[in-house]
Design a protein around this motif. Structure first.
Motif, PDB file in Angstrom:
ATOM      1  N   MET A 191      39.438  37.226  84.905  1.00  0.00           N
ATOM      2  CA  MET A 191      39.012  37.160  86.310  1.00  0.00           C
ATOM      3  C   MET A 191      39.146  35.737  86.845  1.00  0.00           C
ATOM      4  SD  MET A 191      35.934  39.918  86.486  1.00  0.00           S
ATOM      5  CE  MET A 191      35.056  39.463  85.056  1.00  0.00           C
ATOM      6  N   SER A 192      38.766  34.766  86.018  1.00  0.00           N
ATOM      7  CA  SER A 192      38.936  33.363  86.441  1.00  0.00           C
ATOM      8  C   SER A 192      40.403  33.072  86.706  1.00  0.00           C
ATOM      9  CB  SER A 192      38.437  32.402  85.355  1.00  0.00           C
ATOM     10  OG  SER A 192      37.137  32.727  84.980  1.00  0.00           O
ATOM     11  N   TYR A 193      41.254  33.620  85.841  1.00  0.00           N
ATOM     12  CA  TYR A 193      42.692  33.394  85.993  1.00  0.00           C
ATOM     13  C   TYR A 193      43.178  33.980  87.317  1.00  0.00           C
ATOM     14  CZ  TYR A 193      47.689  33.328  84.858  1.00  0.00           C
ATOM     15  OH  TYR A 193      49.039  33.098  84.877  1.00  0.00           O
ATOM     16  N   LYS A 194      42.728  35.218  87.594  1.00  0.00           N
ATOM     17  CA  LYS A 194      43.155  35.874  88.827  1.00  0.00           C
ATOM     18  C   LYS A 194      42.651  35.100  90.037  1.00  0.00           C
ATOM     19  CE  LYS A 194      43.621  40.123  91.300  1.00  0.00           C
ATOM     20  NZ  LYS A 194      43.555  41.562  91.330  1.00  0.00           N
ATOM     21  N   ALA A 195      41.415  34.615  89.943  1.00  0.00           N
ATOM     22  CA  ALA A 195      40.851  33.856  91.061  1.00  0.00           C
ATOM     23  C   ALA A 195      41.654  32.576  91.287  1.00  0.00           C
ATOM     24  CB  ALA A 195      39.387  33.519  90.771  1.00  0.00           C
ATOM     25  N   ALA A 196      42.053  31.936  90.189  1.00  0.00           N
ATOM     26  CA  ALA A 196      42.787  30.675  90.312  1.00  0.00           C
ATOM     27  C   ALA A 196      44.222  30.891  90.773  1.00  0.00           C
ATOM     28  CB  ALA A 196      42.773  29.935  88.974  1.00  0.00           C
ATOM     29  N   GLY A 233      40.722  30.833  96.850  1.00  0.00           N
ATOM     30  CA  GLY A 233      40.972  32.043  97.643  1.00  0.00           C
ATOM     31  C   GLY A 233      39.737  32.908  97.810  1.00  0.00           C
ATOM     32  N   PRO A 234      39.867  33.940  98.642  1.00  0.00           N
ATOM     33  CA  PRO A 234      38.721  34.802  98.945  1.00  0.00           C
ATOM     34  C   PRO A 234      38.309  35.670  97.767  1.00  0.00           C
ATOM     35  CG  PRO A 234      40.732  35.679  99.922  1.00  0.00           C
ATOM     36  CD  PRO A 234      41.087  34.347  99.338  1.00  0.00           C
ATOM     37  N   ASP A 235      39.196  35.831  96.799  1.00  0.00           N
ATOM     38  CA  ASP A 235      38.873  36.740  95.689  1.00  0.00           C
ATOM     39  C   ASP A 235      38.030  36.077  94.621  1.00  0.00           C
ATOM     40  OD1 ASP A 235      40.470  38.508  96.964  1.00  0.00           O
ATOM     41  OD2 ASP A 235      42.253  38.033  95.759  1.00  0.00           O
ATOM     42  N   ALA A 236      37.756  34.794  94.771  1.00  0.00           N
ATOM     43  CA  ALA A 236      37.108  34.072  93.686  1.00  0.00           C
ATOM     44  C   ALA A 236      35.778  34.712  93.299  1.00  0.00           C
ATOM     45  CB  ALA A 236      36.879  32.639  94.100  1.00  0.00           C
ATOM     46  N   THR A 237      35.101  35.315  94.260  1.00  0.00           N
ATOM     47  CA  THR A 237      33.793  35.876  93.950  1.00  0.00           C
ATOM     48  C   THR A 237      33.907  37.277  93.374  1.00  0.00           C
ATOM     49  OG1 THR A 237      33.743  36.656  96.210  1.00  0.00           O
ATOM     50  CG2 THR A 237      32.588  34.616  95.737  1.00  0.00           C
ATOM     51  N   GLU A 238      35.066  37.904  93.532  1.00  0.00           N
ATOM     52  CA  GLU A 238      35.189  39.293  93.078  1.00  0.00           C
ATOM     53  C   GLU A 238      35.270  39.323  91.578  1.00  0.00           C
ATOM     54  OE1 GLU A 238      37.080  42.910  94.416  1.00  0.00           O
ATOM     55  OE2 GLU A 238      38.199  41.586  95.734  1.00  0.00           O
ATOM     56  N   ALA A 239      34.146  39.619  90.932  1.00  0.00           N
ATOM     57  CA  ALA A 239      34.148  39.546  89.473  1.00  0.00           C
ATOM     58  C   ALA A 239      34.229  40.918  88.853  1.00  0.00           C
ATOM     59  CB  ALA A 239      32.906  38.827  89.005  1.00  0.00           C
ATOM     60  N   GLU A 240      34.816  41.897  89.566  1.00  0.00           N
ATOM     61  CA  GLU A 240      34.737  43.215  88.942  1.00  0.00           C
ATOM     62  C   GLU A 240      36.083  43.871  88.703  1.00  0.00           C
ATOM     63  OE1 GLU A 240      33.085  44.392  93.196  1.00  0.00           O
ATOM     64  OE2 GLU A 240      32.631  42.756  91.878  1.00  0.00           O
ATOM     65  N   GLU A 241      37.021  43.095  88.133  1.00  0.00           N
ATOM     66  CA  GLU A 241      38.277  43.727  87.742  1.00  0.00           C
ATOM     67  C   GLU A 241      38.016  44.613  86.527  1.00  0.00           C
ATOM     68  OE1 GLU A 241      41.667  44.046  88.654  1.00  0.00           O
ATOM     69  OE2 GLU A 241      40.584  43.511  90.470  1.00  0.00           O
ATOM     70  N   ASP A 242      38.343  45.882  86.625  1.00  0.00           N
ATOM     71  CA  ASP A 242      38.200  46.758  85.464  1.00  0.00           C
ATOM     72  C   ASP A 242      39.312  46.450  84.469  1.00  0.00           C
ATOM     73  OD1 ASP A 242      36.183  47.970  86.879  1.00  0.00           O
ATOM     74  OD2 ASP A 242      37.480  49.545  87.671  1.00  0.00           O
ATOM     75  N   PHE A 243      39.027  46.674  83.204  1.00  0.00           N
ATOM     76  CA  PHE A 243      40.048  46.465  82.175  1.00  0.00           C
ATOM     77  C   PHE A 243      40.365  47.797  81.520  1.00  0.00           C
ATOM     78  CE2 PHE A 243      41.395  45.567  77.838  1.00  0.00           C
ATOM     79  CZ  PHE A 243      42.444  44.698  78.087  1.00  0.00           C
ATOM     80  N   VAL A 244      41.622  48.217  81.632  1.00  0.00           N
ATOM     81  CA  VAL A 244      42.016  49.513  81.076  1.00  0.00           C
ATOM     82  C   VAL A 244      43.330  49.355  80.326  1.00  0.00           C
ATOM     83  CG1 VAL A 244      42.756  51.864  81.637  1.00  0.00           C
ATOM     84  CG2 VAL A 244      40.895  50.814  82.945  1.00  0.00           C
ATOM     85  N   ASP A 245      43.306  49.601  79.022  1.00  0.00           N
ATOM     86  CA  ASP A 245      44.563  49.723  78.283  1.00  0.00           C
ATOM     87  C   ASP A 245      44.398  50.888  77.310  1.00  0.00           C
ATOM     88  OD1 ASP A 245      43.346  48.934  75.907  1.00  0.00           O
ATOM     89  OD2 ASP A 245      44.380  47.007  75.757  1.00  0.00           O
TER      90      ASP A 245
END
Length: 475
Positions: A52-57, A78-90
């Protein structure tokens, strides 16, 4: 250590990228080394938070084979920095921070599949002349690829066949494992088509600490539970990879064709394989892909290469078939179509899917009526309030209540389900009463399954697992 959460902000994208790769390795090592559930969960959470940190950066998802080359200007997260709820699915791990479970609409966008909408459900109803299965009515099968093409073909009397499977990692199967099979049986009945079911005992040997004989033994045991779902013996072939690959002229040829057309880079990107994974894992996806092509089953389809395949499966299996669909046109075959189901949530809450390794996270097909009652009452996460007074006043939350989620899977009566939803939400129904409703649905369901499984003799299993012509009425 640049991986501490409070320092992630000032780590460079490349450092973050390397931390993620290292943490991914750690998670895989823990899985391989039979780590405790808590240890694994906390490692996965850490991996998610790094991603999530990576995506925010970076403003984009971490991809194993794309290290960051042009770092984003510092401070602008960016605006997504606070969005901490990426689901992880593999295919091996499902994790979300939300008690409601995985956000499936986001997953559709991320995987690039299509939503099963009212229009498609109506079309299935017209094509089959049957009321849509409750899994369709309730959005449990929620996403698809090319289902309209399958219906086009079906309406023009062109054939298709079904393919689904099971990774036999233990003798224990739980109710979550039945979801794709219950639905596949319905599809087999309403479309009247042949079905192949792959038991990936080879995969489980490669991934888990099992002997070949154990993996194969689990495949045969699991096949009994699958047969107990009521599949038609004249239209169903269940096969163990370890057995079938050695006897089928068509199957292994297709495996090799697929292997030739997928690079190591591609499987690293899709499945996250690394240099320390054994080569069996790296080549395994080709084996799960091969049953998507009809000439992998010469006993059933002769030399036909063009019978369309439809694969009902849980959405975590989609990466295998994204790869398959990518390869198909390059080796001259039609792309398989897919129907994806949601995950069956763990008793403790919808943040993960049920796990066969944690006896309290799931209802097993071997559980007694008493065990079912105890598990639901003791472990099923509740959306109810802390006290009866509060519950009567404010009502319960069906979105996070696991017992209510289970009822959406197994209670056939739509009106009754809606009434329960209203009563629980308004506070008229208490958590204990909701759990009682669920127990009364699950106990007979499991008891009937056990009775049917008892009827499955070794002879019946053998017949299902023998390569042979299946009965279907297409030319």
């Amino acid at each position: 250590s640049s991986e501490m959460a409070d320092e992630q902000g000032c780590a460079s994208p490349l450092e973050l990228f390397n931390s993620i790769a290292a943490q991914g390795e750690r998670v895989r090592a823990l899985k391989a080394g039979q780590a405790s559930k808590d240890e694994l969960d906390s490692a996965v959470k850490k991996l998610l938070s790094l991603k999530m940190s990576y995506k925010a950066a970076m403003g984009e998802d971490y991809k194993a084979d794309c290290p960051p080359n042009n770092p984003a200007p510092a401070g602008d997260s960016g605006p997504d920095a606070t969005e901490a709820e990426e689901d992880f699915v593999d295919p091996w791990t499902v994790q979300t921070s939300s008690a409601k479970g995985v956000d499936y609409d986001k997953l559709i966008v991320r995987f690039g599949s299509s939503k099963i909408d009212k229009e498609l459900i109506n079309r299935i109803e017209r094509a089959t002349g049957q009321r849509p299965h409750r899994f369709l009515r309730r959005g449990i099968f929620f996403s698809h690829r090319d289902m309209n093409q399958v219906l086009d073909a079906y309406e023009n009397k062109k054939p298709f066949y079904l393919y689904t499977g099971r990774g036999p990692s233990s003798e224990a199967m739980h109710v979550g494992h039945l979801i794709p099979f219950i639905f596949t049986k319905w599809l087999q009945d309403v479309f009247n088509v042949p079905l192949v079911i792959q038991m990936t005992d080879d995969e489980k040997y490669l991934w888990k600490d099992l002997t070949l004989d154990q993996a194969h033994g689990y495949a045969v045991e699991n096949a009994k539970d699958i047969i107990a779902c009521g599949f038609d013996i004249n239209k169903t072939f269940i096969f163990s990879d370890l057995d079938y690959m050695g006897m089928s002229p068509g199957f292994y040829r297709n495996v090799v064709k697929i292997q030739k057309h997928v690079t190591f880079n591609q499987v690293k990107g899709i499945f996250g394989f690394t240099d320390s994974d054994c080569i069996g894992k790296i080549s395994f996806p080709a084996i799960q892909a091969a049953p998507s092509f009809s000439n992998s089953f010469p006993q059933i389809f002769g030399d036909k290469t063009d019978v369309q395949c439809l694969i009902p499966c849980a959405i975590d299996q989609d990466p295998y078939f994204r790869m398959t669909r990518d390869v198909a046109p390059r080796i001259g075959y039609p792309k398989p179509a897919l129907l994806h189901s949601t995950f069956f949530p763990a008793l403790q809450g919808a943040q993960t899917k049920m796990s066969a390794s944690d006896p309290n996270s799931s209802i097993f097909l071997t559980d007694t009526a008493k065990q079912i009652k105890t598990k639901v009452n003791k472990h099923a996460f509740s959306g109810g309030r802390d006290t009866i007074e509060e519950h009567r006043q404010f009502g319960g939350n069906c979105d996070v209540d696991v017992s209510f989620m289970y009822l959406t899977f197994f209670l056939e009566d739509d009106d009754k389900l809606e009434q329960i939803r209203k009563d629980y939400t308004s506070g008229a129904m208490l958590t204990g009463e909701l759990k009682k409703e669920l127990v009364e649905v699950l106990q007979p369901l499991i008891a009937e399954h056990q009775a049917r499984r008892k009827e499955v003799t070794e002879e019946i299993v053998k017949e299902f697992m023998t390569p042979r012509k299946l009965s279907y009425d297409f030319q």
